[in-house]
Write an enzyme that holds these catalytic residues in place. Structure first.
Site, mmCIF file in Angstrom:
data_model
loop_
_atom_site.group_PDB
_atom_site.id
_atom_site.type_symbol
_atom_site.label_atom_id
_atom_site.label_comp_id
_atom_site.label_asym_id
_atom_site.label_seq_id
_atom_site.Cartn_x
_atom_site.Cartn_y
_atom_site.Cartn_z
ATOM 1 C CE LYS A 178 -1.665 1.614 4.086
ATOM 2 N NZ LYS A 178 -1.345 3.010 4.383
ATOM 3 C CG ASN A 179 2.399 2.637 3.513
ATOM 4 O OD1 ASN A 179 1.223 2.930 3.263
ATOM 5 N ND2 ASN A 179 2.829 2.429 4.739
ATOM 6 C CB CYS A 206 -4.867 10.774 11.061
ATOM 7 S SG CYS A 206 -3.285 10.199 11.629
ATOM 8 N NE ARG A 243 0.451 10.497 9.840
ATOM 9 C CZ ARG A 243 0.015 9.465 9.105
ATOM 10 N NH1 ARG A 243 -1.134 8.917 9.361
ATOM 11 N NH2 ARG A 243 0.740 9.030 8.101
ATOM 12 N N PRO A 244 1.430 16.965 10.591
ATOM 13 C CG PRO A 244 3.003 18.410 11.486
ATOM 14 C CD PRO A 244 2.231 17.174 11.797
ATOM 15 C CG ASP A 246 3.704 1.787 9.416
ATOM 16 O OD1 ASP A 246 3.837 1.976 8.206
ATOM 17 O OD2 ASP A 246 3.427 2.703 10.206
ATOM 18 N NE ARG A 295 -6.879 4.283 5.218
ATOM 19 C CZ ARG A 295 -6.283 5.404 5.629
ATOM 20 N NH1 ARG A 295 -6.635 5.974 6.753
ATOM 21 N NH2 ARG A 295 -5.321 5.948 4.919
HETATM 22 C C1 EPZ Z 1 4.409 7.100 5.983
HETATM 23 O O1 EPZ Z 1 3.607 8.145 6.497
HETATM 24 C C2 EPZ Z 1 3.515 5.867 5.969
HETATM 25 N N1 EPZ Z 1 2.359 6.112 5.106
HETATM 26 C C3 EPZ Z 1 3.048 5.564 7.394
HETATM 27 O O2 EPZ Z 1 2.293 4.362 7.354
HETATM 28 C C4 EPZ Z 1 4.282 5.337 8.273
HETATM 29 O O3 EPZ Z 1 3.859 5.120 9.605
HETATM 30 C C5 EPZ Z 1 5.189 6.570 8.216
HETATM 31 O O4 EPZ Z 1 5.539 6.844 6.833
HETATM 32 C C6 EPZ Z 1 6.481 6.368 9.006
HETATM 33 O O5 EPZ Z 1 7.155 5.249 8.529
HETATM 34 C C7 EPZ Z 1 2.512 6.005 3.768
HETATM 35 O O6 EPZ Z 1 3.584 5.714 3.273
HETATM 36 C C8 EPZ Z 1 1.290 6.256 2.942
HETATM 37 P P1 EPZ Z 1 6.381 10.647 7.896
HETATM 38 P P2 EPZ Z 1 4.131 9.690 6.433
HETATM 39 O O7 EPZ Z 1 6.259 11.842 7.035
HETATM 40 O O8 EPZ Z 1 4.883 9.890 5.191
HETATM 41 C C9 EPZ Z 1 5.975 14.006 11.218
HETATM 42 C C10 EPZ Z 1 0.462 2.987 7.781
HETATM 43 O O9 EPZ Z 1 0.095 2.492 8.846
HETATM 44 N N2 EPZ Z 1 5.919 14.935 10.070
HETATM 45 O O10 EPZ Z 1 7.604 9.783 7.802
HETATM 46 O O11 EPZ Z 1 2.974 10.552 6.727
HETATM 47 C C11 EPZ Z 1 4.776 13.078 11.261
HETATM 48 O O12 EPZ Z 1 3.716 13.699 11.969
HETATM 49 C C12 EPZ Z 1 0.901 4.434 7.729
HETATM 50 O O13 EPZ Z 1 0.559 2.373 6.689
HETATM 51 C C13 EPZ Z 1 5.921 16.305 10.310
HETATM 52 O O14 EPZ Z 1 5.948 16.756 11.453
HETATM 53 O O15 EPZ Z 1 5.123 9.699 7.684
HETATM 54 C C14 EPZ Z 1 5.325 11.888 12.009
HETATM 55 O O16 EPZ Z 1 5.264 12.140 13.405
HETATM 56 C C15 EPZ Z 1 0.663 5.139 9.058
HETATM 57 N N3 EPZ Z 1 5.881 17.158 9.250
HETATM 58 C C16 EPZ Z 1 6.782 11.823 11.566
HETATM 59 O O17 EPZ Z 1 7.098 13.139 11.047
HETATM 60 C C17 EPZ Z 1 5.853 16.719 7.947
HETATM 61 O O18 EPZ Z 1 5.827 17.541 7.009
HETATM 62 C C18 EPZ Z 1 7.051 10.810 10.443
HETATM 63 O O19 EPZ Z 1 6.129 11.099 9.415
HETATM 64 C C19 EPZ Z 1 5.854 15.321 7.726
HETATM 65 C C20 EPZ Z 1 5.898 14.450 8.802
#
Ligand code: EPZ
Length: 430
Positions: free
Chosen positions: A22-23, A118, A123-124, A313, A405
Site C-alpha cells: 500500500k505504502n 488523524c 501529522r502536519p 507500522d 485500508r
Molecule cells: C508514511 O507516512 C507511511 N504512510 C506511514 O504508514 C508510516 O507510519 C510513516 O511513513 C512512518 O514510517 C505512507 O507511506 C502512505 P512521515 P508519512 O512523514 O509519510 C511528522 C500505515 O500504517 N511529520 O515519515 O505521513 C509526522 O507527523 C501508515 O501504513 C511532520 O511533522 O510519515 C510523524 O510524526 C501510518 N511534518 C513523523 O514526522 C511533515 O511535514 C514521520 O512522518 C511530515 C511528517
C-alpha cells in the site's frame, strides 16, 4: 460497519500470499501525474486506499482503470484538467498530499486541501511545503487549502533544483520532493532523506520513466532534472508491513506459516526481534517461514525508528505478541505522538500494559481473554486481530474499515491457515 469475529486458540499452519505494498503503491500512483504517456502498475493490492487515490487522481483529470483480478492499474494523465485536490477526498487519506509535488513539477500549479490530523497524531505537512518552497514554489495557505504556484520569474514557471536538508526523516516529504525534482531545472540533493524500501521502489519506477536519480535508499538522494518523463510499466514491491504483521500470526498462535512473496531483506529488523522472542524465521523457496523454536515467547524491548530501524507500522503488532511473553518488555514509540491506541483494547483482553510518556511496559500474562474491542487506526486493528487469534474465547473487532485500508482479504488469508474467523457485515450507520 463491518466487524470481524475470531475465536482464538488454534495454532496456524499453512501459507499466506503477501500482496503489493500500500505504502509503495500510493506514491507510485501519483507519479503518473509526471507524464502524459500511459503508465501501468502491476502487483497492485486491492485496498480501500487505492480506491481513494484513484478518485483523487480522476478529480485532477487522470484516466484510471484498476483491474483488481489482474492486480493491474492503468493510468493516463493527458493533461491536468483541475489543479484542485478537494478536502472531501484528502480528509480520508493523508497520502493525498503526494499529488502536490508532481502537480507543481508538471504544470507549475496545484491546490491541495491540508490533510488535517488523524488518529495517530497531528501529522502536519510542513516539511513537504518547506521543501517545495525551497524549490521555488510560492504557497498561499487559506481556507484549509494550500494554493501552490511556481512564479514565472522562477525558470519561467519551472521548479528549480536545490540542496535541501530535512530537519528530521519524513517518508512522505522525501517522496514528494523526489518526484518534484525529476522535472525541476537543475540538480536537487535531498539530505537526511528517508531510506524506506518504498522510496527505492518509487525511485526505480521514476528511473524507468527516464528520471536521473542516484542514492535512493541512502540518506542522500541526488536528482538531475530532465525536460520530460515517459510512461512505464512497474511492479509494486511486496508489502513489508503486511508481511511483518502476518509473521506475528504463527508467533502468537504457536503455529508454522510460510509467507509467500516475503523476503527477509524487507523485514530484517523484525526478524531479529522475532528471533530474540524465540521464533525461527527462515527464507525458503516458497517464501518466509515463521514458527516458534520451542514453545515459549521471550520478552523483547524495542524502539521505533525510521528505516532501517524498527518500523513504527509494526509496533502495535509486536506489542500484541509481547502481552503473552514470559517476562516484561518495553516498547518506545518515537515516530508518532499517539500510536498506543491499541493499548486500552488489549488491556480489555487481559493484557498488562503501563504507559509512561512514549514508552509502554508490557508484563506478559499466561493468557488473553476474547472480548469485544474497537479498531482505532490501521495497525492497531491488526494487532487486536492477532491478539484475538491467541485469546481464549471470541473476540469481536468493530470498525474494521480501518483494517480494510491496509489488509487485503485478511479473514480469507487467516482462515486458509486454520483460523476460526469470519466477517460480520454491518449496516453503514452502525
Ligand atoms: C508514511 O507516512 C507511511 N504512510 C506511514 O504508514 C508510516 O507510519 C510513516 O511513513 C512512518 O514510517 C505512507 O507511506 C502512505 P512521515 P508519512 O512523514 O509519510 C511528522 C500505515 O500504517 N511529520 O515519515 O505521513 C509526522 O507527523 C501508515 O501504513 C511532520 O511533522 O510519515 C510523524 O510524526 C501510518 N511534518 C513523523 O514526522 C511533515 O511535514 C514521520 O512522518 C511530515 C511528517
Amino acid at each position: 460497519m463491518d466487524k470481524i469475529a475470531v475465536t482464538g486458540g488454534t495454532p496456524l499452519h499453512g501459507t499466506i500470499p503477501i500482496s503489493g505494498s500500500k505504502n509503495a503503491c500510493l506514491p507510485l500512483m501519483t507519479a503518473a501525474l509526471l507524464t502524459d504517456q500511459s503508465f501501468t502498475l502491476t502487483n497492485v493490492p486491492n485496498l480501500a486506499d487505492m480506491g481513494t487515490m484513484s478518485a483523487l487522481l480522476r478529480s485532477l483529470g487522470a484516466e484510471v482503470t484498476h483491474d483488481t483480478d489482474a492486480q493491474r492499474m492503468d493510468l493516463r494523465v493527458r493533461r491536468l484538467s483541475s489543479p484542485l485536490a478537494h478536502y472531501d477526498i484528502v480528509r480520508k487519506m493523508r497520502a493525498s498530499i503526494l499529488v502536490l509535488g508532481p502537480m507543481l513539477a508538471r504544470d507549475g500549479a496545484g491546490t491541495v486541501s491540508l490533510p488535517g490530523g488523524c488518529a495517530i497524531g497531528a501529522r502536519p505537512v510542513d516539511l513537504h511545503l518547506k521543501g517545495l518552497e525551497a524549490m521555488g514554489a510560492t504557497l498561499d495557505l487559506r481556507d484549509g487549502y494550500v494554493h501552490a504556484t511556481v512564479p514565472r520569474s522562477v525558470n519561467g514557471g519551472r521548479l528549480r533544483g536545490v540542496s535541501y536538508r530535512f530537519p528530521f526523516v519524513s517518508v512522505g516529504a522525501t517522496e514528494n520532493l523526489l518526484m518534484a525534482a525529476t522535472l525541476a531545472k537543475g540538480t536537487t540533493r535531498l539530505v537526511n532523506a528517508a531510506r524506506e524500501p518504498e522510496i527505492v521502489d518509487l525511485a526505480n519506477c521514476l528511473i524507468g520513466m527516464g528520471a536521473r536519480i542516484e542514492g535512493a535508499g541512502t540518506s542522500t538522494i541526488e536528482i538531475e532534472g530532465v525536460e520530460a518523463l515517459s510512461g512505464t510499466e512497474h511492479a509494486v514491491i511486496a508489502d513489508r508491513i503486511e508481511l511483518g504483521s502476518f509473521m506475528i500470526a504463527p508467533a502468537i498462535t504457536g503455529g508454522d506459516v510460510t509467507l509467500q512473496g516475503g523476503a527477509l531483506s524487507l523485514v530484517s529488523t523484525l526478524a531479529e526481534a522475532l528471533d530474540a522472542a524465540g521464533m525461527s524465521v527462515e527464507d525458503t523457496p516458497q517464501g518466509l517461514r515463521v514458527r516458534r523454536r520451542n514453545g515459549a515467547i521471550k520478552p523483547v524491548s524495542l524502539t521505533t525508528e525510521p528505516f532501517p530501524g524498527y518500523a513504527t507500522d509494526l509496533q502495535a503488532q509486536m506489542m500484541a505478541l509481547m502481552t503473552l511473553a514470559d517476562g516484561t518488555s518495553t516498547i518506545t514509540e518515537q515516530i508518532f505522538e499517539n500510536r498506543f491506541m491499541h493499548v486500552p483494547e488489549l488491556t480489555r483482553m487481559g493484557a498488562k500494559i503501563d504507559i509512561v510518556g512514549s514508552t509502554a511496559t508490557v508484563t506478559g500474562v499466561d493468557a488473553l481473554r476474547g472480548a469485544p474491542v474497537m479498531a482505532t487506526d490501521l495497525r492497531a486493528s491488526i494487532s487486536l486481530l492477532l491478539a484475538g487469534l491467541a485469546a481464549e474465547g471470541e473476540t469481536i473487532v468493530s470498525r474494521v474499515y480501518h483494517l480494510d485500508r491496509g489488509y487485503e482479504r485478511v479473514e480469507e488469508k487467516l482462515r486458509a491457515c486454520g483460523a476460526q474467523i469470519e466477517r460480520i457485515t454491518g449496516d453503514d450507520h452502525e
